[in-house]
Design a protein around this motif. Structure first.
Motif, PDB file in Angstrom:
ATOM      1  N   MET A  28      55.611  45.738  59.294  1.00 56.43           N
ATOM      2  CA  MET A  28      56.346  45.191  58.143  1.00 56.43           C
ATOM      3  C   MET A  28      55.847  45.307  56.868  1.00 56.43           C
ATOM      4  SD  MET A  28      57.442  41.011  57.550  1.00 56.43           S
ATOM      5  CE  MET A  28      56.433  40.686  59.144  1.00 56.43           C
ATOM      6  N   LEU A  29      56.654  45.462  55.907  1.00 58.22           N
ATOM      7  CA  LEU A  29      56.166  45.643  54.531  1.00 58.22           C
ATOM      8  C   LEU A  29      56.512  44.349  53.729  1.00 58.22           C
ATOM      9  CD1 LEU A  29      57.552  49.178  53.553  1.00 58.22           C
ATOM     10  CD2 LEU A  29      55.132  48.424  54.175  1.00 58.22           C
ATOM     11  N   VAL A  30      55.711  43.938  52.834  1.00 54.54           N
ATOM     12  CA  VAL A  30      55.893  42.783  51.838  1.00 54.54           C
ATOM     13  C   VAL A  30      55.793  43.234  50.622  1.00 54.54           C
ATOM     14  CG1 VAL A  30      55.106  41.220  53.636  1.00 54.54           C
ATOM     15  CG2 VAL A  30      53.646  42.016  52.042  1.00 54.54           C
ATOM     16  N   ASN A  31      56.794  42.345  49.799  1.00 57.52           N
ATOM     17  CA  ASN A  31      56.853  43.016  48.181  1.00 57.52           C
ATOM     18  C   ASN A  31      55.772  42.086  47.578  1.00 57.52           C
ATOM     19  OD1 ASN A  31      57.774  44.324  45.900  1.00 57.52           O
ATOM     20  ND2 ASN A  31      59.497  43.110  45.783  1.00 57.52           N
ATOM     21  N   ILE A  32      54.877  42.531  46.997  1.00 55.48           N
ATOM     22  CA  ILE A  32      53.421  42.007  46.519  1.00 55.48           C
ATOM     23  C   ILE A  32      53.423  42.201  45.004  1.00 55.48           C
ATOM     24  CG2 ILE A  32      51.025  41.845  46.486  1.00 55.48           C
ATOM     25  CD1 ILE A  32      52.145  40.439  48.924  1.00 55.48           C
ATOM     26  N   PHE A  33      52.975  41.216  44.412  1.00 51.72           N
ATOM     27  CA  PHE A  33      52.594  41.388  42.707  1.00 51.72           C
ATOM     28  C   PHE A  33      51.585  42.295  42.647  1.00 51.72           C
ATOM     29  CE2 PHE A  33      49.525  38.843  39.875  1.00 51.72           C
ATOM     30  CZ  PHE A  33      50.145  39.638  38.700  1.00 51.72           C
ATOM     31  N   LYS A  34      51.912  43.378  41.806  1.00 54.36           N
ATOM     32  CA  LYS A  34      50.975  44.345  41.758  1.00 54.36           C
ATOM     33  C   LYS A  34      50.404  44.326  40.435  1.00 54.36           C
ATOM     34  CE  LYS A  34      51.640  48.783  39.998  1.00 54.36           C
ATOM     35  NZ  LYS A  34      52.696  49.811  39.446  1.00 54.36           N
ATOM     36  N   SER A  35      50.967  44.219  39.325  1.00 50.98           N
ATOM     37  CA  SER A  35      50.215  44.088  38.049  1.00 50.98           C
ATOM     38  C   SER A  35      51.084  43.170  36.942  1.00 50.98           C
ATOM     39  CB  SER A  35      50.032  45.378  37.546  1.00 50.98           C
ATOM     40  OG  SER A  35      51.033  46.225  37.400  1.00 50.98           O
ATOM     41  N   LYS A  36      50.419  42.884  35.875  1.00 48.80           N
ATOM     42  CA  LYS A  36      51.390  42.127  34.761  1.00 48.80           C
ATOM     43  C   LYS A  36      50.663  42.587  33.424  1.00 48.80           C
ATOM     44  CE  LYS A  36      50.122  37.375  34.965  1.00 48.80           C
ATOM     45  NZ  LYS A  36      50.343  36.112  34.922  1.00 48.80           N
TER      46      LYS A  36
END
Length: 116
Positions: A1-9
């Motif tokens: 399963m894939l999850v959508n994660i905070f990458k950068s800001k």
């Protein structure tokens, strides 16, 4: 399963321009894009601290070390020059990758320049 994660800001940059008669997107100083690990044409979320607006668009590269943050096209209706925004990117990862991931957070100075 894939999850959508905070990458950068890019945290708390000042909008320098809003160009309604443009194709669309957000123009971001190339140095800020590199520091945050955001690619040109990558989908980003824009959060406006002044009015609470949240929009999605894509990043385009602006001239390096100019501090440019320009909302283009319809996005120009969601912020005004001087507004403070946060630019966030996300990435799809496996749960194992996500568990080890450390987001990149850039805190620019008051002129939208990368702070060493």
């Amino acid at each position: 399963m894939l999850v959508n994660i905070f990458k950068s800001k890019i945290h708390r940059v000042k909008v320098t321009q809003a160009e309604l008669n443009y194709v669309g997107s957000i123009t971001i100083d190339e140095a800020l894009l590199e520091a945050a690990g955001i690619m040109e044409n990558e989908k980003v979320q824009i959060v406006n601290n002044n009015n609470g607006e949240r929009i999605e668009t894509y990043a385009i590269k602006g001239k390096r070390n100019t501090g440019i943050i320009c909302l283009n096209g319809a996005a120009a209706r969601k912020a005004q020059p001087g507004d403070i925004i946060i630019i966030i990117s996300y990435a799809w990862m496996t749960q194992e990758e996500a568990a080890a991931h450390k987001p990149t957070v850039v805190f620019p100075d008051e002129n939208n320049r990368v702070v060493s």
